[in-house]
Every structure is written in C-alpha cells, then in structure tokens.
Design a protein around this motif. Sequence first.
Motif, PDB file in Angstrom:
ATOM      1  N   THR A 342       0.899  -1.208   0.104  1.00 58.91           N
ATOM      2  CA  THR A 342       0.080   0.064   0.041  1.00 58.91           C
ATOM      3  C   THR A 342       0.908   1.362   0.000  1.00 58.91           C
ATOM      4  N   GLU A 343       1.977   1.392   0.867  1.00 60.50           N
ATOM      5  CA  GLU A 343       2.698   2.171   0.970  1.00 60.50           C
ATOM      6  C   GLU A 343       3.575   2.561  -0.571  1.00 60.50           C
ATOM      7  N   ARG A 344       3.877   1.505  -1.117  1.00 58.36           N
ATOM      8  CA  ARG A 344       4.586   1.619  -2.367  1.00 58.36           C
ATOM      9  C   ARG A 344       3.578   1.950  -3.271  1.00 58.36           C
ATOM     10  N   TRP A 345       2.408   1.744  -3.175  1.00 58.80           N
ATOM     11  CA  TRP A 345       1.676   2.338  -4.381  1.00 58.80           C
ATOM     12  C   TRP A 345       1.236   3.697  -4.255  1.00 58.80           C
ATOM     13  N   GLN A 346       1.283   4.273  -2.823  1.00 59.20           N
ATOM     14  CA  GLN A 346       1.101   5.675  -2.476  1.00 59.20           C
ATOM     15  C   GLN A 346       2.137   6.342  -2.954  1.00 59.20           C
ATOM     16  N   ALA A 347       3.413   5.855  -2.791  1.00 59.42           N
ATOM     17  CA  ALA A 347       4.741   6.494  -3.269  1.00 59.42           C
ATOM     18  C   ALA A 347       4.751   6.620  -4.929  1.00 59.42           C
ATOM     19  N   VAL A 348       4.279   5.604  -5.657  1.00 59.69           N
ATOM     20  CA  VAL A 348       4.289   5.708  -6.952  1.00 59.69           C
ATOM     21  C   VAL A 348       3.102   6.897  -7.425  1.00 59.69           C
ATOM     22  N   GLY A 349       1.997   6.903  -6.446  1.00 59.32           N
ATOM     23  CA  GLY A 349       0.911   7.862  -6.666  1.00 59.32           C
ATOM     24  C   GLY A 349       1.296   9.217  -6.667  1.00 59.32           C
TER      25      GLY A 349
END
Length: 651
Positions: A342-349
């Motif tokens: 989830t944090e990885r997705w937020q970073a890409v976002g």
Amino acid sequence: MSISPEKLTTPPATHLRQILDSFSSTSTLIEPQKSSQLAISTSELADFLATLSESVAAEPENSQFENTALEVLSEIHTYISSTSSDQDVMDALSFELPKAVARFSSGSKRCIDVCESIFDKFITTCSPRDMLSILCEALGCDVTMCKSCRYYAFIFSGIAKVFPFIKRRHFEHVKTAVPGVLNILSSISMETDHEDADVEDLFNKTVEIASSIHTICVKLEEEDNEKIRALFGLTILQITALTSVCLGNAISRCFPLVLKLFHYLQYCQLSYLNLIAGADVDKLTSIVLEGVDDEEDFMVCFSHVNLGAALAVVWGQMSDEVPLAVEMDLAKVKDELRSHQTERWQAVGLLRHIFLCANLSWIIKKYAIRFVLDIMKGAVPNNSHVEHEDNSICMLSLCASLQAVQMVIMYASDRVTGKMAFDAFKMVLADVPARHRFDILVSLIKHSDSSSMIAILLDCFREEMHKESCQRVANGNGISDVKYLEYQNNVFWSVETLELVELILKPPQGGPPILPEDSDAVLSALNLYRYMLITESRGKTNYTGALSKENLQKSYKEWLLPLRVLVRSVAAESERDHDHVDSEALCALNPVELVLHRCIELIEDYMRRWEKSACIVVVDFKMLQLKLQSAVTSCKKEAKTLLSRYFWMRL
C-alpha cells in the motif's frame, strides 16, 4: 514616461532637497495639518522617485541616470539617518519609500547597496507589523517598467529582515506574508524571459525568508509552535518545488539552494517515508488549516507541496549529500516500500507530480523513474488480501500515475529514459492485482489519444491474456505454477475484452478508424483479436464470446469488411499521389492489411465450418427421420402379428 535629468527645470538633487525640506517643516505643525502635509510631501517624493527609477530602468547603460539616482538615494539615506528622532516623518515615509526605492534595484551595485541601507533603516526604526504589511502590499505593485526579479528580490530581502522583529501573533503574520511570496515565486518560475542570475538571486532571498521563519519557530519552542512549524514545513516543500522547476535545468545552481531547504526537513518532523507516501503533507495541511475559513483560497499558494514532497526524496536519489544533510537513510526507506504494498502504491501515486510537471528537468524525471524501479525490484506482492479490500483510492492514484509515466515514455528526451519509463510502467502494472490491472489497462486505453500508446497498452493486454491462458493449461495438467497463481479467474478472457477490440476497430463516434493516423492502434487490435480467435478455437472455449455465430457475423460485417474497404482506398490513394508522406502511410498500412486479411480468413473459415456442421446436422436429422419411420412401420407389422397370434390362442 522617463524624463532626462537635463530636461528637468530643476536639477534632481535640488528638487529632492526641496521635498525633504517640506518634511522638516512639518515639525512646527499640529494635527491634522501635520498629517496632511506629510501625506502631500510623501506623495510628491514617491512620484519624483518613480520618474527617476523609470529612467534608470529604461536606459540602464546611461551613466548620467545612474549617477543621478545614486546621488538622490544617498541624499535620502542621509536624511532619514539624521531625522530618526522624528518618528512621524519616518512612519509617513515608510508607507511609500520602500516601494519606490525597490524600483532602483535594476541599477548598479552601488545603488543597490544604498537602497539596502535605506531599507534597513526603516526596518529598525518603524513598527515591524506595519513594515510587513507595507512590504506585502509592495508585492502587488506593477513592476513592468523595471526588472521584476530584482524588484521582488529586494522586497523578499526586506520581509526576511522584518520577520525576526515581530514580537507577537507570529503565526498570523507569517500566514499573511507567505502566500504573497509564494504566488510571486510561482508566477516568476513560469516565465522564461528573466536573467538566470536574477532568478537565482530571487530564490536565494526566498531561502532567506525560510531561514527567518525558522528563527521565529526556534524562538517559540518553549510555547506551542505546532501551527507555525507546520506552515514552515509546507513553505519549504512549496519552495523546493518551485526552485526545482525554475532552476532544475542547471543542477549545479539549483542543488545548493534545495540543500539549504532540506536542512529544515527534520526540524519540521518530516521523514522520507512519510513524505513519499503523502502522509506528511496531509498532516501539515490539516494542522495549518485548523481554524482557517477560506481553506481553498489559502491553499492555492501551496498547490505544489506534493511535488515538493516527491522532489525532496528524489533529490536524495540524485545526491548522497542530501540524505546525509537530513540525516535520513534512503536505502531503508526503499526496503520499507518494497515490503509494504500500500505504501509502495502511495509512493508511485505521489511521484506522478514529477512526471506530469512539464517544466521540470528531464534529469530529475529520470531519477524519479529510477526510484520507481528501485522500489519495484524485489517488491513483495500482497495479492492474498488486497484483492478483497477496497483499494479504489489507491487504484485511481495508480491509474493517474501510469498515465503520467506514459507521458515520459512518449516524450522522453532520450531513448534510455523512455526505456526505463516503460520498464517502470510494466513493473507497477504487475504489482497490481489482476482484477484492478484489467480495469486500469482498459481505462488507460479508453483515455489515450496516442495511437502508438494504445498499441503498447493493447500489447500489454495480450500479454496478460497469455498468462491467464498458461495458468489454465497448467491447471488442466494438474500443475500449480507460482508465477501464475493470481490468474485463477478469467479476468482478461471476458466479454469486455471483445468490447475493447470493438472500441478500436469500430470507434464509438461512428465509422471505421482514421487511417493512417491510427495504424498502430488498429494493427495491435487486429493482432489481439486474431490471438483471441486462435486461442479460443484451440482450447475449444468461448470465454470472450468471440466464437459465437452472432459475434463472428458482427465482427465480419461491421468491423473487418469496412476496414478492408478503407485500407484499400487509402492504399490506392497513396500509390496514386506518390507523395513521400503517402509512401510512409502505405508502409504503415501494409502490416495492417496483412493481419486484417488473416482475421477475415479465420472468420470465413469458421463460418464455413458452421455451414458444414449445419448441413451435417440436417442430413443426420433426415436419416434419423427415415430410421424412425422404418422402425414405426416394422413395429406396426409386429404388433399386427402379435395381435393375430393372441386372437387365435384365445380361440
């Protein structure tokens, strides 16, 4: 309108002394005459200085203008230094003189030094709150007649010097001044007609303002300084974004400035992990907006804080000096992101703000792509539970990020960056659960206006279908392949896939696609359709509905035949004109025509099989009818024989 000193009826120095003498004469007056005379004299002095500053700005190489301006400014400085005891005069002058003096910032170094001395005198003798208001008002002045960067740098310098003198209501005063500073900085960063040295000096003065706000925060550490520290944090991120946008193409000039800003990150309790995940920006914003009535209007000046947060981390990727300066371990942050989806997705976002910023240096974008690759390599998937969670917000953010990465793929300054962006695109896509991956790809295809990009996306789609097909084969052989575990359901082999092909081959706006402009997308769609037909036929399945008689007839009559007519007509026109552009179009149409022919052959073959099967069914049905009739006749004869025997037996 500029007026030459020699054309003035009175020499400028003499005229100035007359005006200054009028200030001195007010000491014998009483109110309200004194205030009225001070206002008149102040207005006259402002008009006089405006005329002179316009002349200096219009002809900066004119030494006569330069010497006259220096003489006038020196006389003003001498006057205010000798009359510091008369506070009424200083207060009256403070309302106009700082703005008027700042207009001489386009002059020589000697003029600028005298102007700074005048500023310093007002700052130390007048009310800090009044001076701050005056300087903020000066930010809105029309400075088209002089070099705006130099003018604003002068005002910024004054604001930086005033802040430490404020004694109370610090948050309110800083909150009032910061939006004006950031809005000016934002407008300057979008312009390109300024001298590089002037822009760099302006950002240096902005860093001085940040340093002054930090000084205030430190003074208030024994009190509750949470709000002003949060405001300081947002300001740092916004300045970081604007500095990187405006000076990012010259890394050697930009880096020292942002490095100074990054020293304050830890003081604002900001961390790399929370910055790149967006948590820190949300936290600071909620603290600052507490009790603010016009939230939307106030936050306009902080429109790039998310970009600033992403850049703070990417600058750490670009130089090892940054993590050392902020005392943060970027490698640990990457490990943390690899371990938590989830944090990885937020970073890409969050990184999409870098990819979407048109004025940002390609060097910075390249390092942002590298950061994405770093956190995706060896990333731990978490598909066991995210498939069942509500990740709609994350998926919308990821979809927007992938759209931004598409821009890098298409418009990258070099082939290496474009290739890296495509690798990052595929890795991010692979990190998403299959169901969401399908939705994202469909959305990207529907909202793309680039034929080449649509072709790439359709190829990605076909690759996903191949993986699902491999999983079905493995399952049929009793093999469980970990690589394809997430493809347990027919996500990509569905009716929606056939609809996606129709979207390209028969656009919703009506008529066939536009050729040769859409050749890439059409070719990829035809290849996808052909792959569906062959795979479904070999596997004796019809998940997509492509092999149903109704859909075969529809695709044949409504997609392929009109497309064949169009391709032939465009090809004939290109051959007839013998134009260079048309010959290129003809080359692009050749593979389209080839695959189109293969698709038509497949459908015609399937249709013949249908007709042959139908004939066989009819023949078999007639034979069955004859056999039934023969059986019935035979039964009737046997029944008669049995009845006859039974009758004679009874007798």
